[in-house]
Design a protein around this motif. Sequence first.
Motif, PDB file in Angstrom:
ATOM      1  N   SER A 280       2.023   8.091  -5.913  1.00  0.00           N
ATOM      2  CA  SER A 280       1.296   7.836  -4.666  1.00  0.00           C
ATOM      3  C   SER A 280       0.549   6.509  -4.705  1.00  0.00           C
ATOM      4  O   SER A 280      -0.018   6.077  -3.700  1.00  0.00           O
ATOM      5  CB  SER A 280       0.302   8.978  -4.390  1.00  0.00           C
ATOM      6  N   ASN A 281       0.561   5.830  -5.851  1.00  0.00           N
ATOM      7  CA  ASN A 281      -0.177   4.573  -6.001  1.00  0.00           C
ATOM      8  C   ASN A 281       0.244   3.470  -5.029  1.00  0.00           C
ATOM      9  O   ASN A 281      -0.592   2.653  -4.646  1.00  0.00           O
ATOM     10  CB  ASN A 281      -0.056   4.055  -7.427  1.00  0.00           C
ATOM     11  N   PRO A 282       1.534   3.378  -4.635  1.00  0.00           N
ATOM     12  CA  PRO A 282       1.896   2.326  -3.675  1.00  0.00           C
ATOM     13  C   PRO A 282       1.111   2.367  -2.375  1.00  0.00           C
ATOM     14  O   PRO A 282       1.019   1.350  -1.681  1.00  0.00           O
ATOM     15  CB  PRO A 282       3.388   2.597  -3.428  1.00  0.00           C
ATOM     16  N   LEU A 283       0.545   3.515  -2.039  1.00  0.00           N
ATOM     17  CA  LEU A 283      -0.264   3.576  -0.825  1.00  0.00           C
ATOM     18  C   LEU A 283      -1.481   2.663  -0.915  1.00  0.00           C
ATOM     19  O   LEU A 283      -1.966   2.170   0.104  1.00  0.00           O
ATOM     20  CB  LEU A 283      -0.716   5.024  -0.575  1.00  0.00           C
ATOM     21  N   THR A 284      -1.953   2.402  -2.132  1.00  0.00           N
ATOM     22  CA  THR A 284      -3.147   1.571  -2.304  1.00  0.00           C
ATOM     23  C   THR A 284      -2.920   0.149  -1.807  1.00  0.00           C
ATOM     24  O   THR A 284      -3.781  -0.431  -1.143  1.00  0.00           O
ATOM     25  CB  THR A 284      -3.568   1.552  -3.782  1.00  0.00           C
ATOM     26  N   ILE A 285      -1.763  -0.435  -2.134  1.00  0.00           N
ATOM     27  CA  ILE A 285      -1.502  -1.805  -1.695  1.00  0.00           C
ATOM     28  C   ILE A 285      -1.367  -1.871  -0.176  1.00  0.00           C
ATOM     29  O   ILE A 285      -1.805  -2.832   0.462  1.00  0.00           O
ATOM     30  CB  ILE A 285      -0.233  -2.382  -2.382  1.00  0.00           C
TER      31      ILE A 285
END
Length: 362
Positions: A280-285
């Motif tokens: 789910s980390n790509p949501l941060t960018i």
Amino acid sequence: MGDDMKTYVVVVIIQAIYTIMFIVSKAALDAGLSPLVFLFYRQTIASLILLPISIVTKWGTAPRLSFIVFIKIFMLALIGIAIGINVLHIGLKLTSETAASAAYNAVPVITFFLAFLMRMETLKIRSSHGIAKAAGVTLCLAGVIVIAFYTGPAIHPLNHHRLFHDSSSQAKVSSKGTWIKGTFLLLFANTTWSLWLVMQGVILKEYPCKILLTTLQCVFSAPQSFVAAIAFERDFSKWKMGFDARLLGVVYCGLCNAGLAWYLQAWCVQKKGPVFVAMSNPLTIVFTIFSALLILGETVHLGSVVGGILTVGGLYCVLWGKNKEHKISNSTNEISKMQNVEQDVVVPIDESVTSNIASQKQ
């Protein structure tokens, strides 16, 4: 709301918290707060908040904490927080929050690799879900590469008033060498973060109390980070706080990041595993790009947008693959249970029929 839907909502909340964390942390560091001191302050605040909550809610009901698990949690705090976040703060100070959120997307690749080595994840490349997971990891890696090496034309912000005047400008990086050094530090920090996620998944099986696990990590990491701060930061002007971005960054990260986000993250790791959380980390960018354009008043380049699209595409590929794999696993288990039930069924035989057969043989 079902458990599956809850996990998806929770990971979105976690990444939104992390997005704000990158922004306010960068602002606090640019305002003059030492990266090492910053971690000590935020972990102290998190400990002071979580410790009484844990005592009140889990007093007398928490599972017994063995000495081995105690040492494992201590090492978990040392690797993931005292070392990992300290390096993250130093790398963030040398680069920008946009670069930090972009490098953060390497976590899914590293986490999946570590979980695969530890046999916590499978990759059946001949199956549709295996192909989807492999394609998703590849897309995430491609997105990180695009963000790192392709700048592209500038996209000017819709809001021309900067929220934090001292933060988030690439012009503040003194040289290309400093930028590269900061980028490698961010990647190292994300490697420790990946290991931290995988280790959490292992420890939660031995000690499933999430609130106490989160509290103990904060309590352990506070003195660990103090030792690092007092050893390397002798300029006591870097320890000073004021009613500005420094205080905002410390309070927010201690309350929302180290407190709320880590508890929610432990809950998701227990439900879906460390790779699900990491993917789910790509949501941060994506959140960072929108924040830069609409709130922070910063310029974003096309490379960040293209890289964000690729990483989100990779996220959905892996989530689809894991969901497909989960359904196949559940159906296989149900079939296996039905077969076991059929084998355990004993057909009763009438005693009169048995006696008649015996008398005929005589």
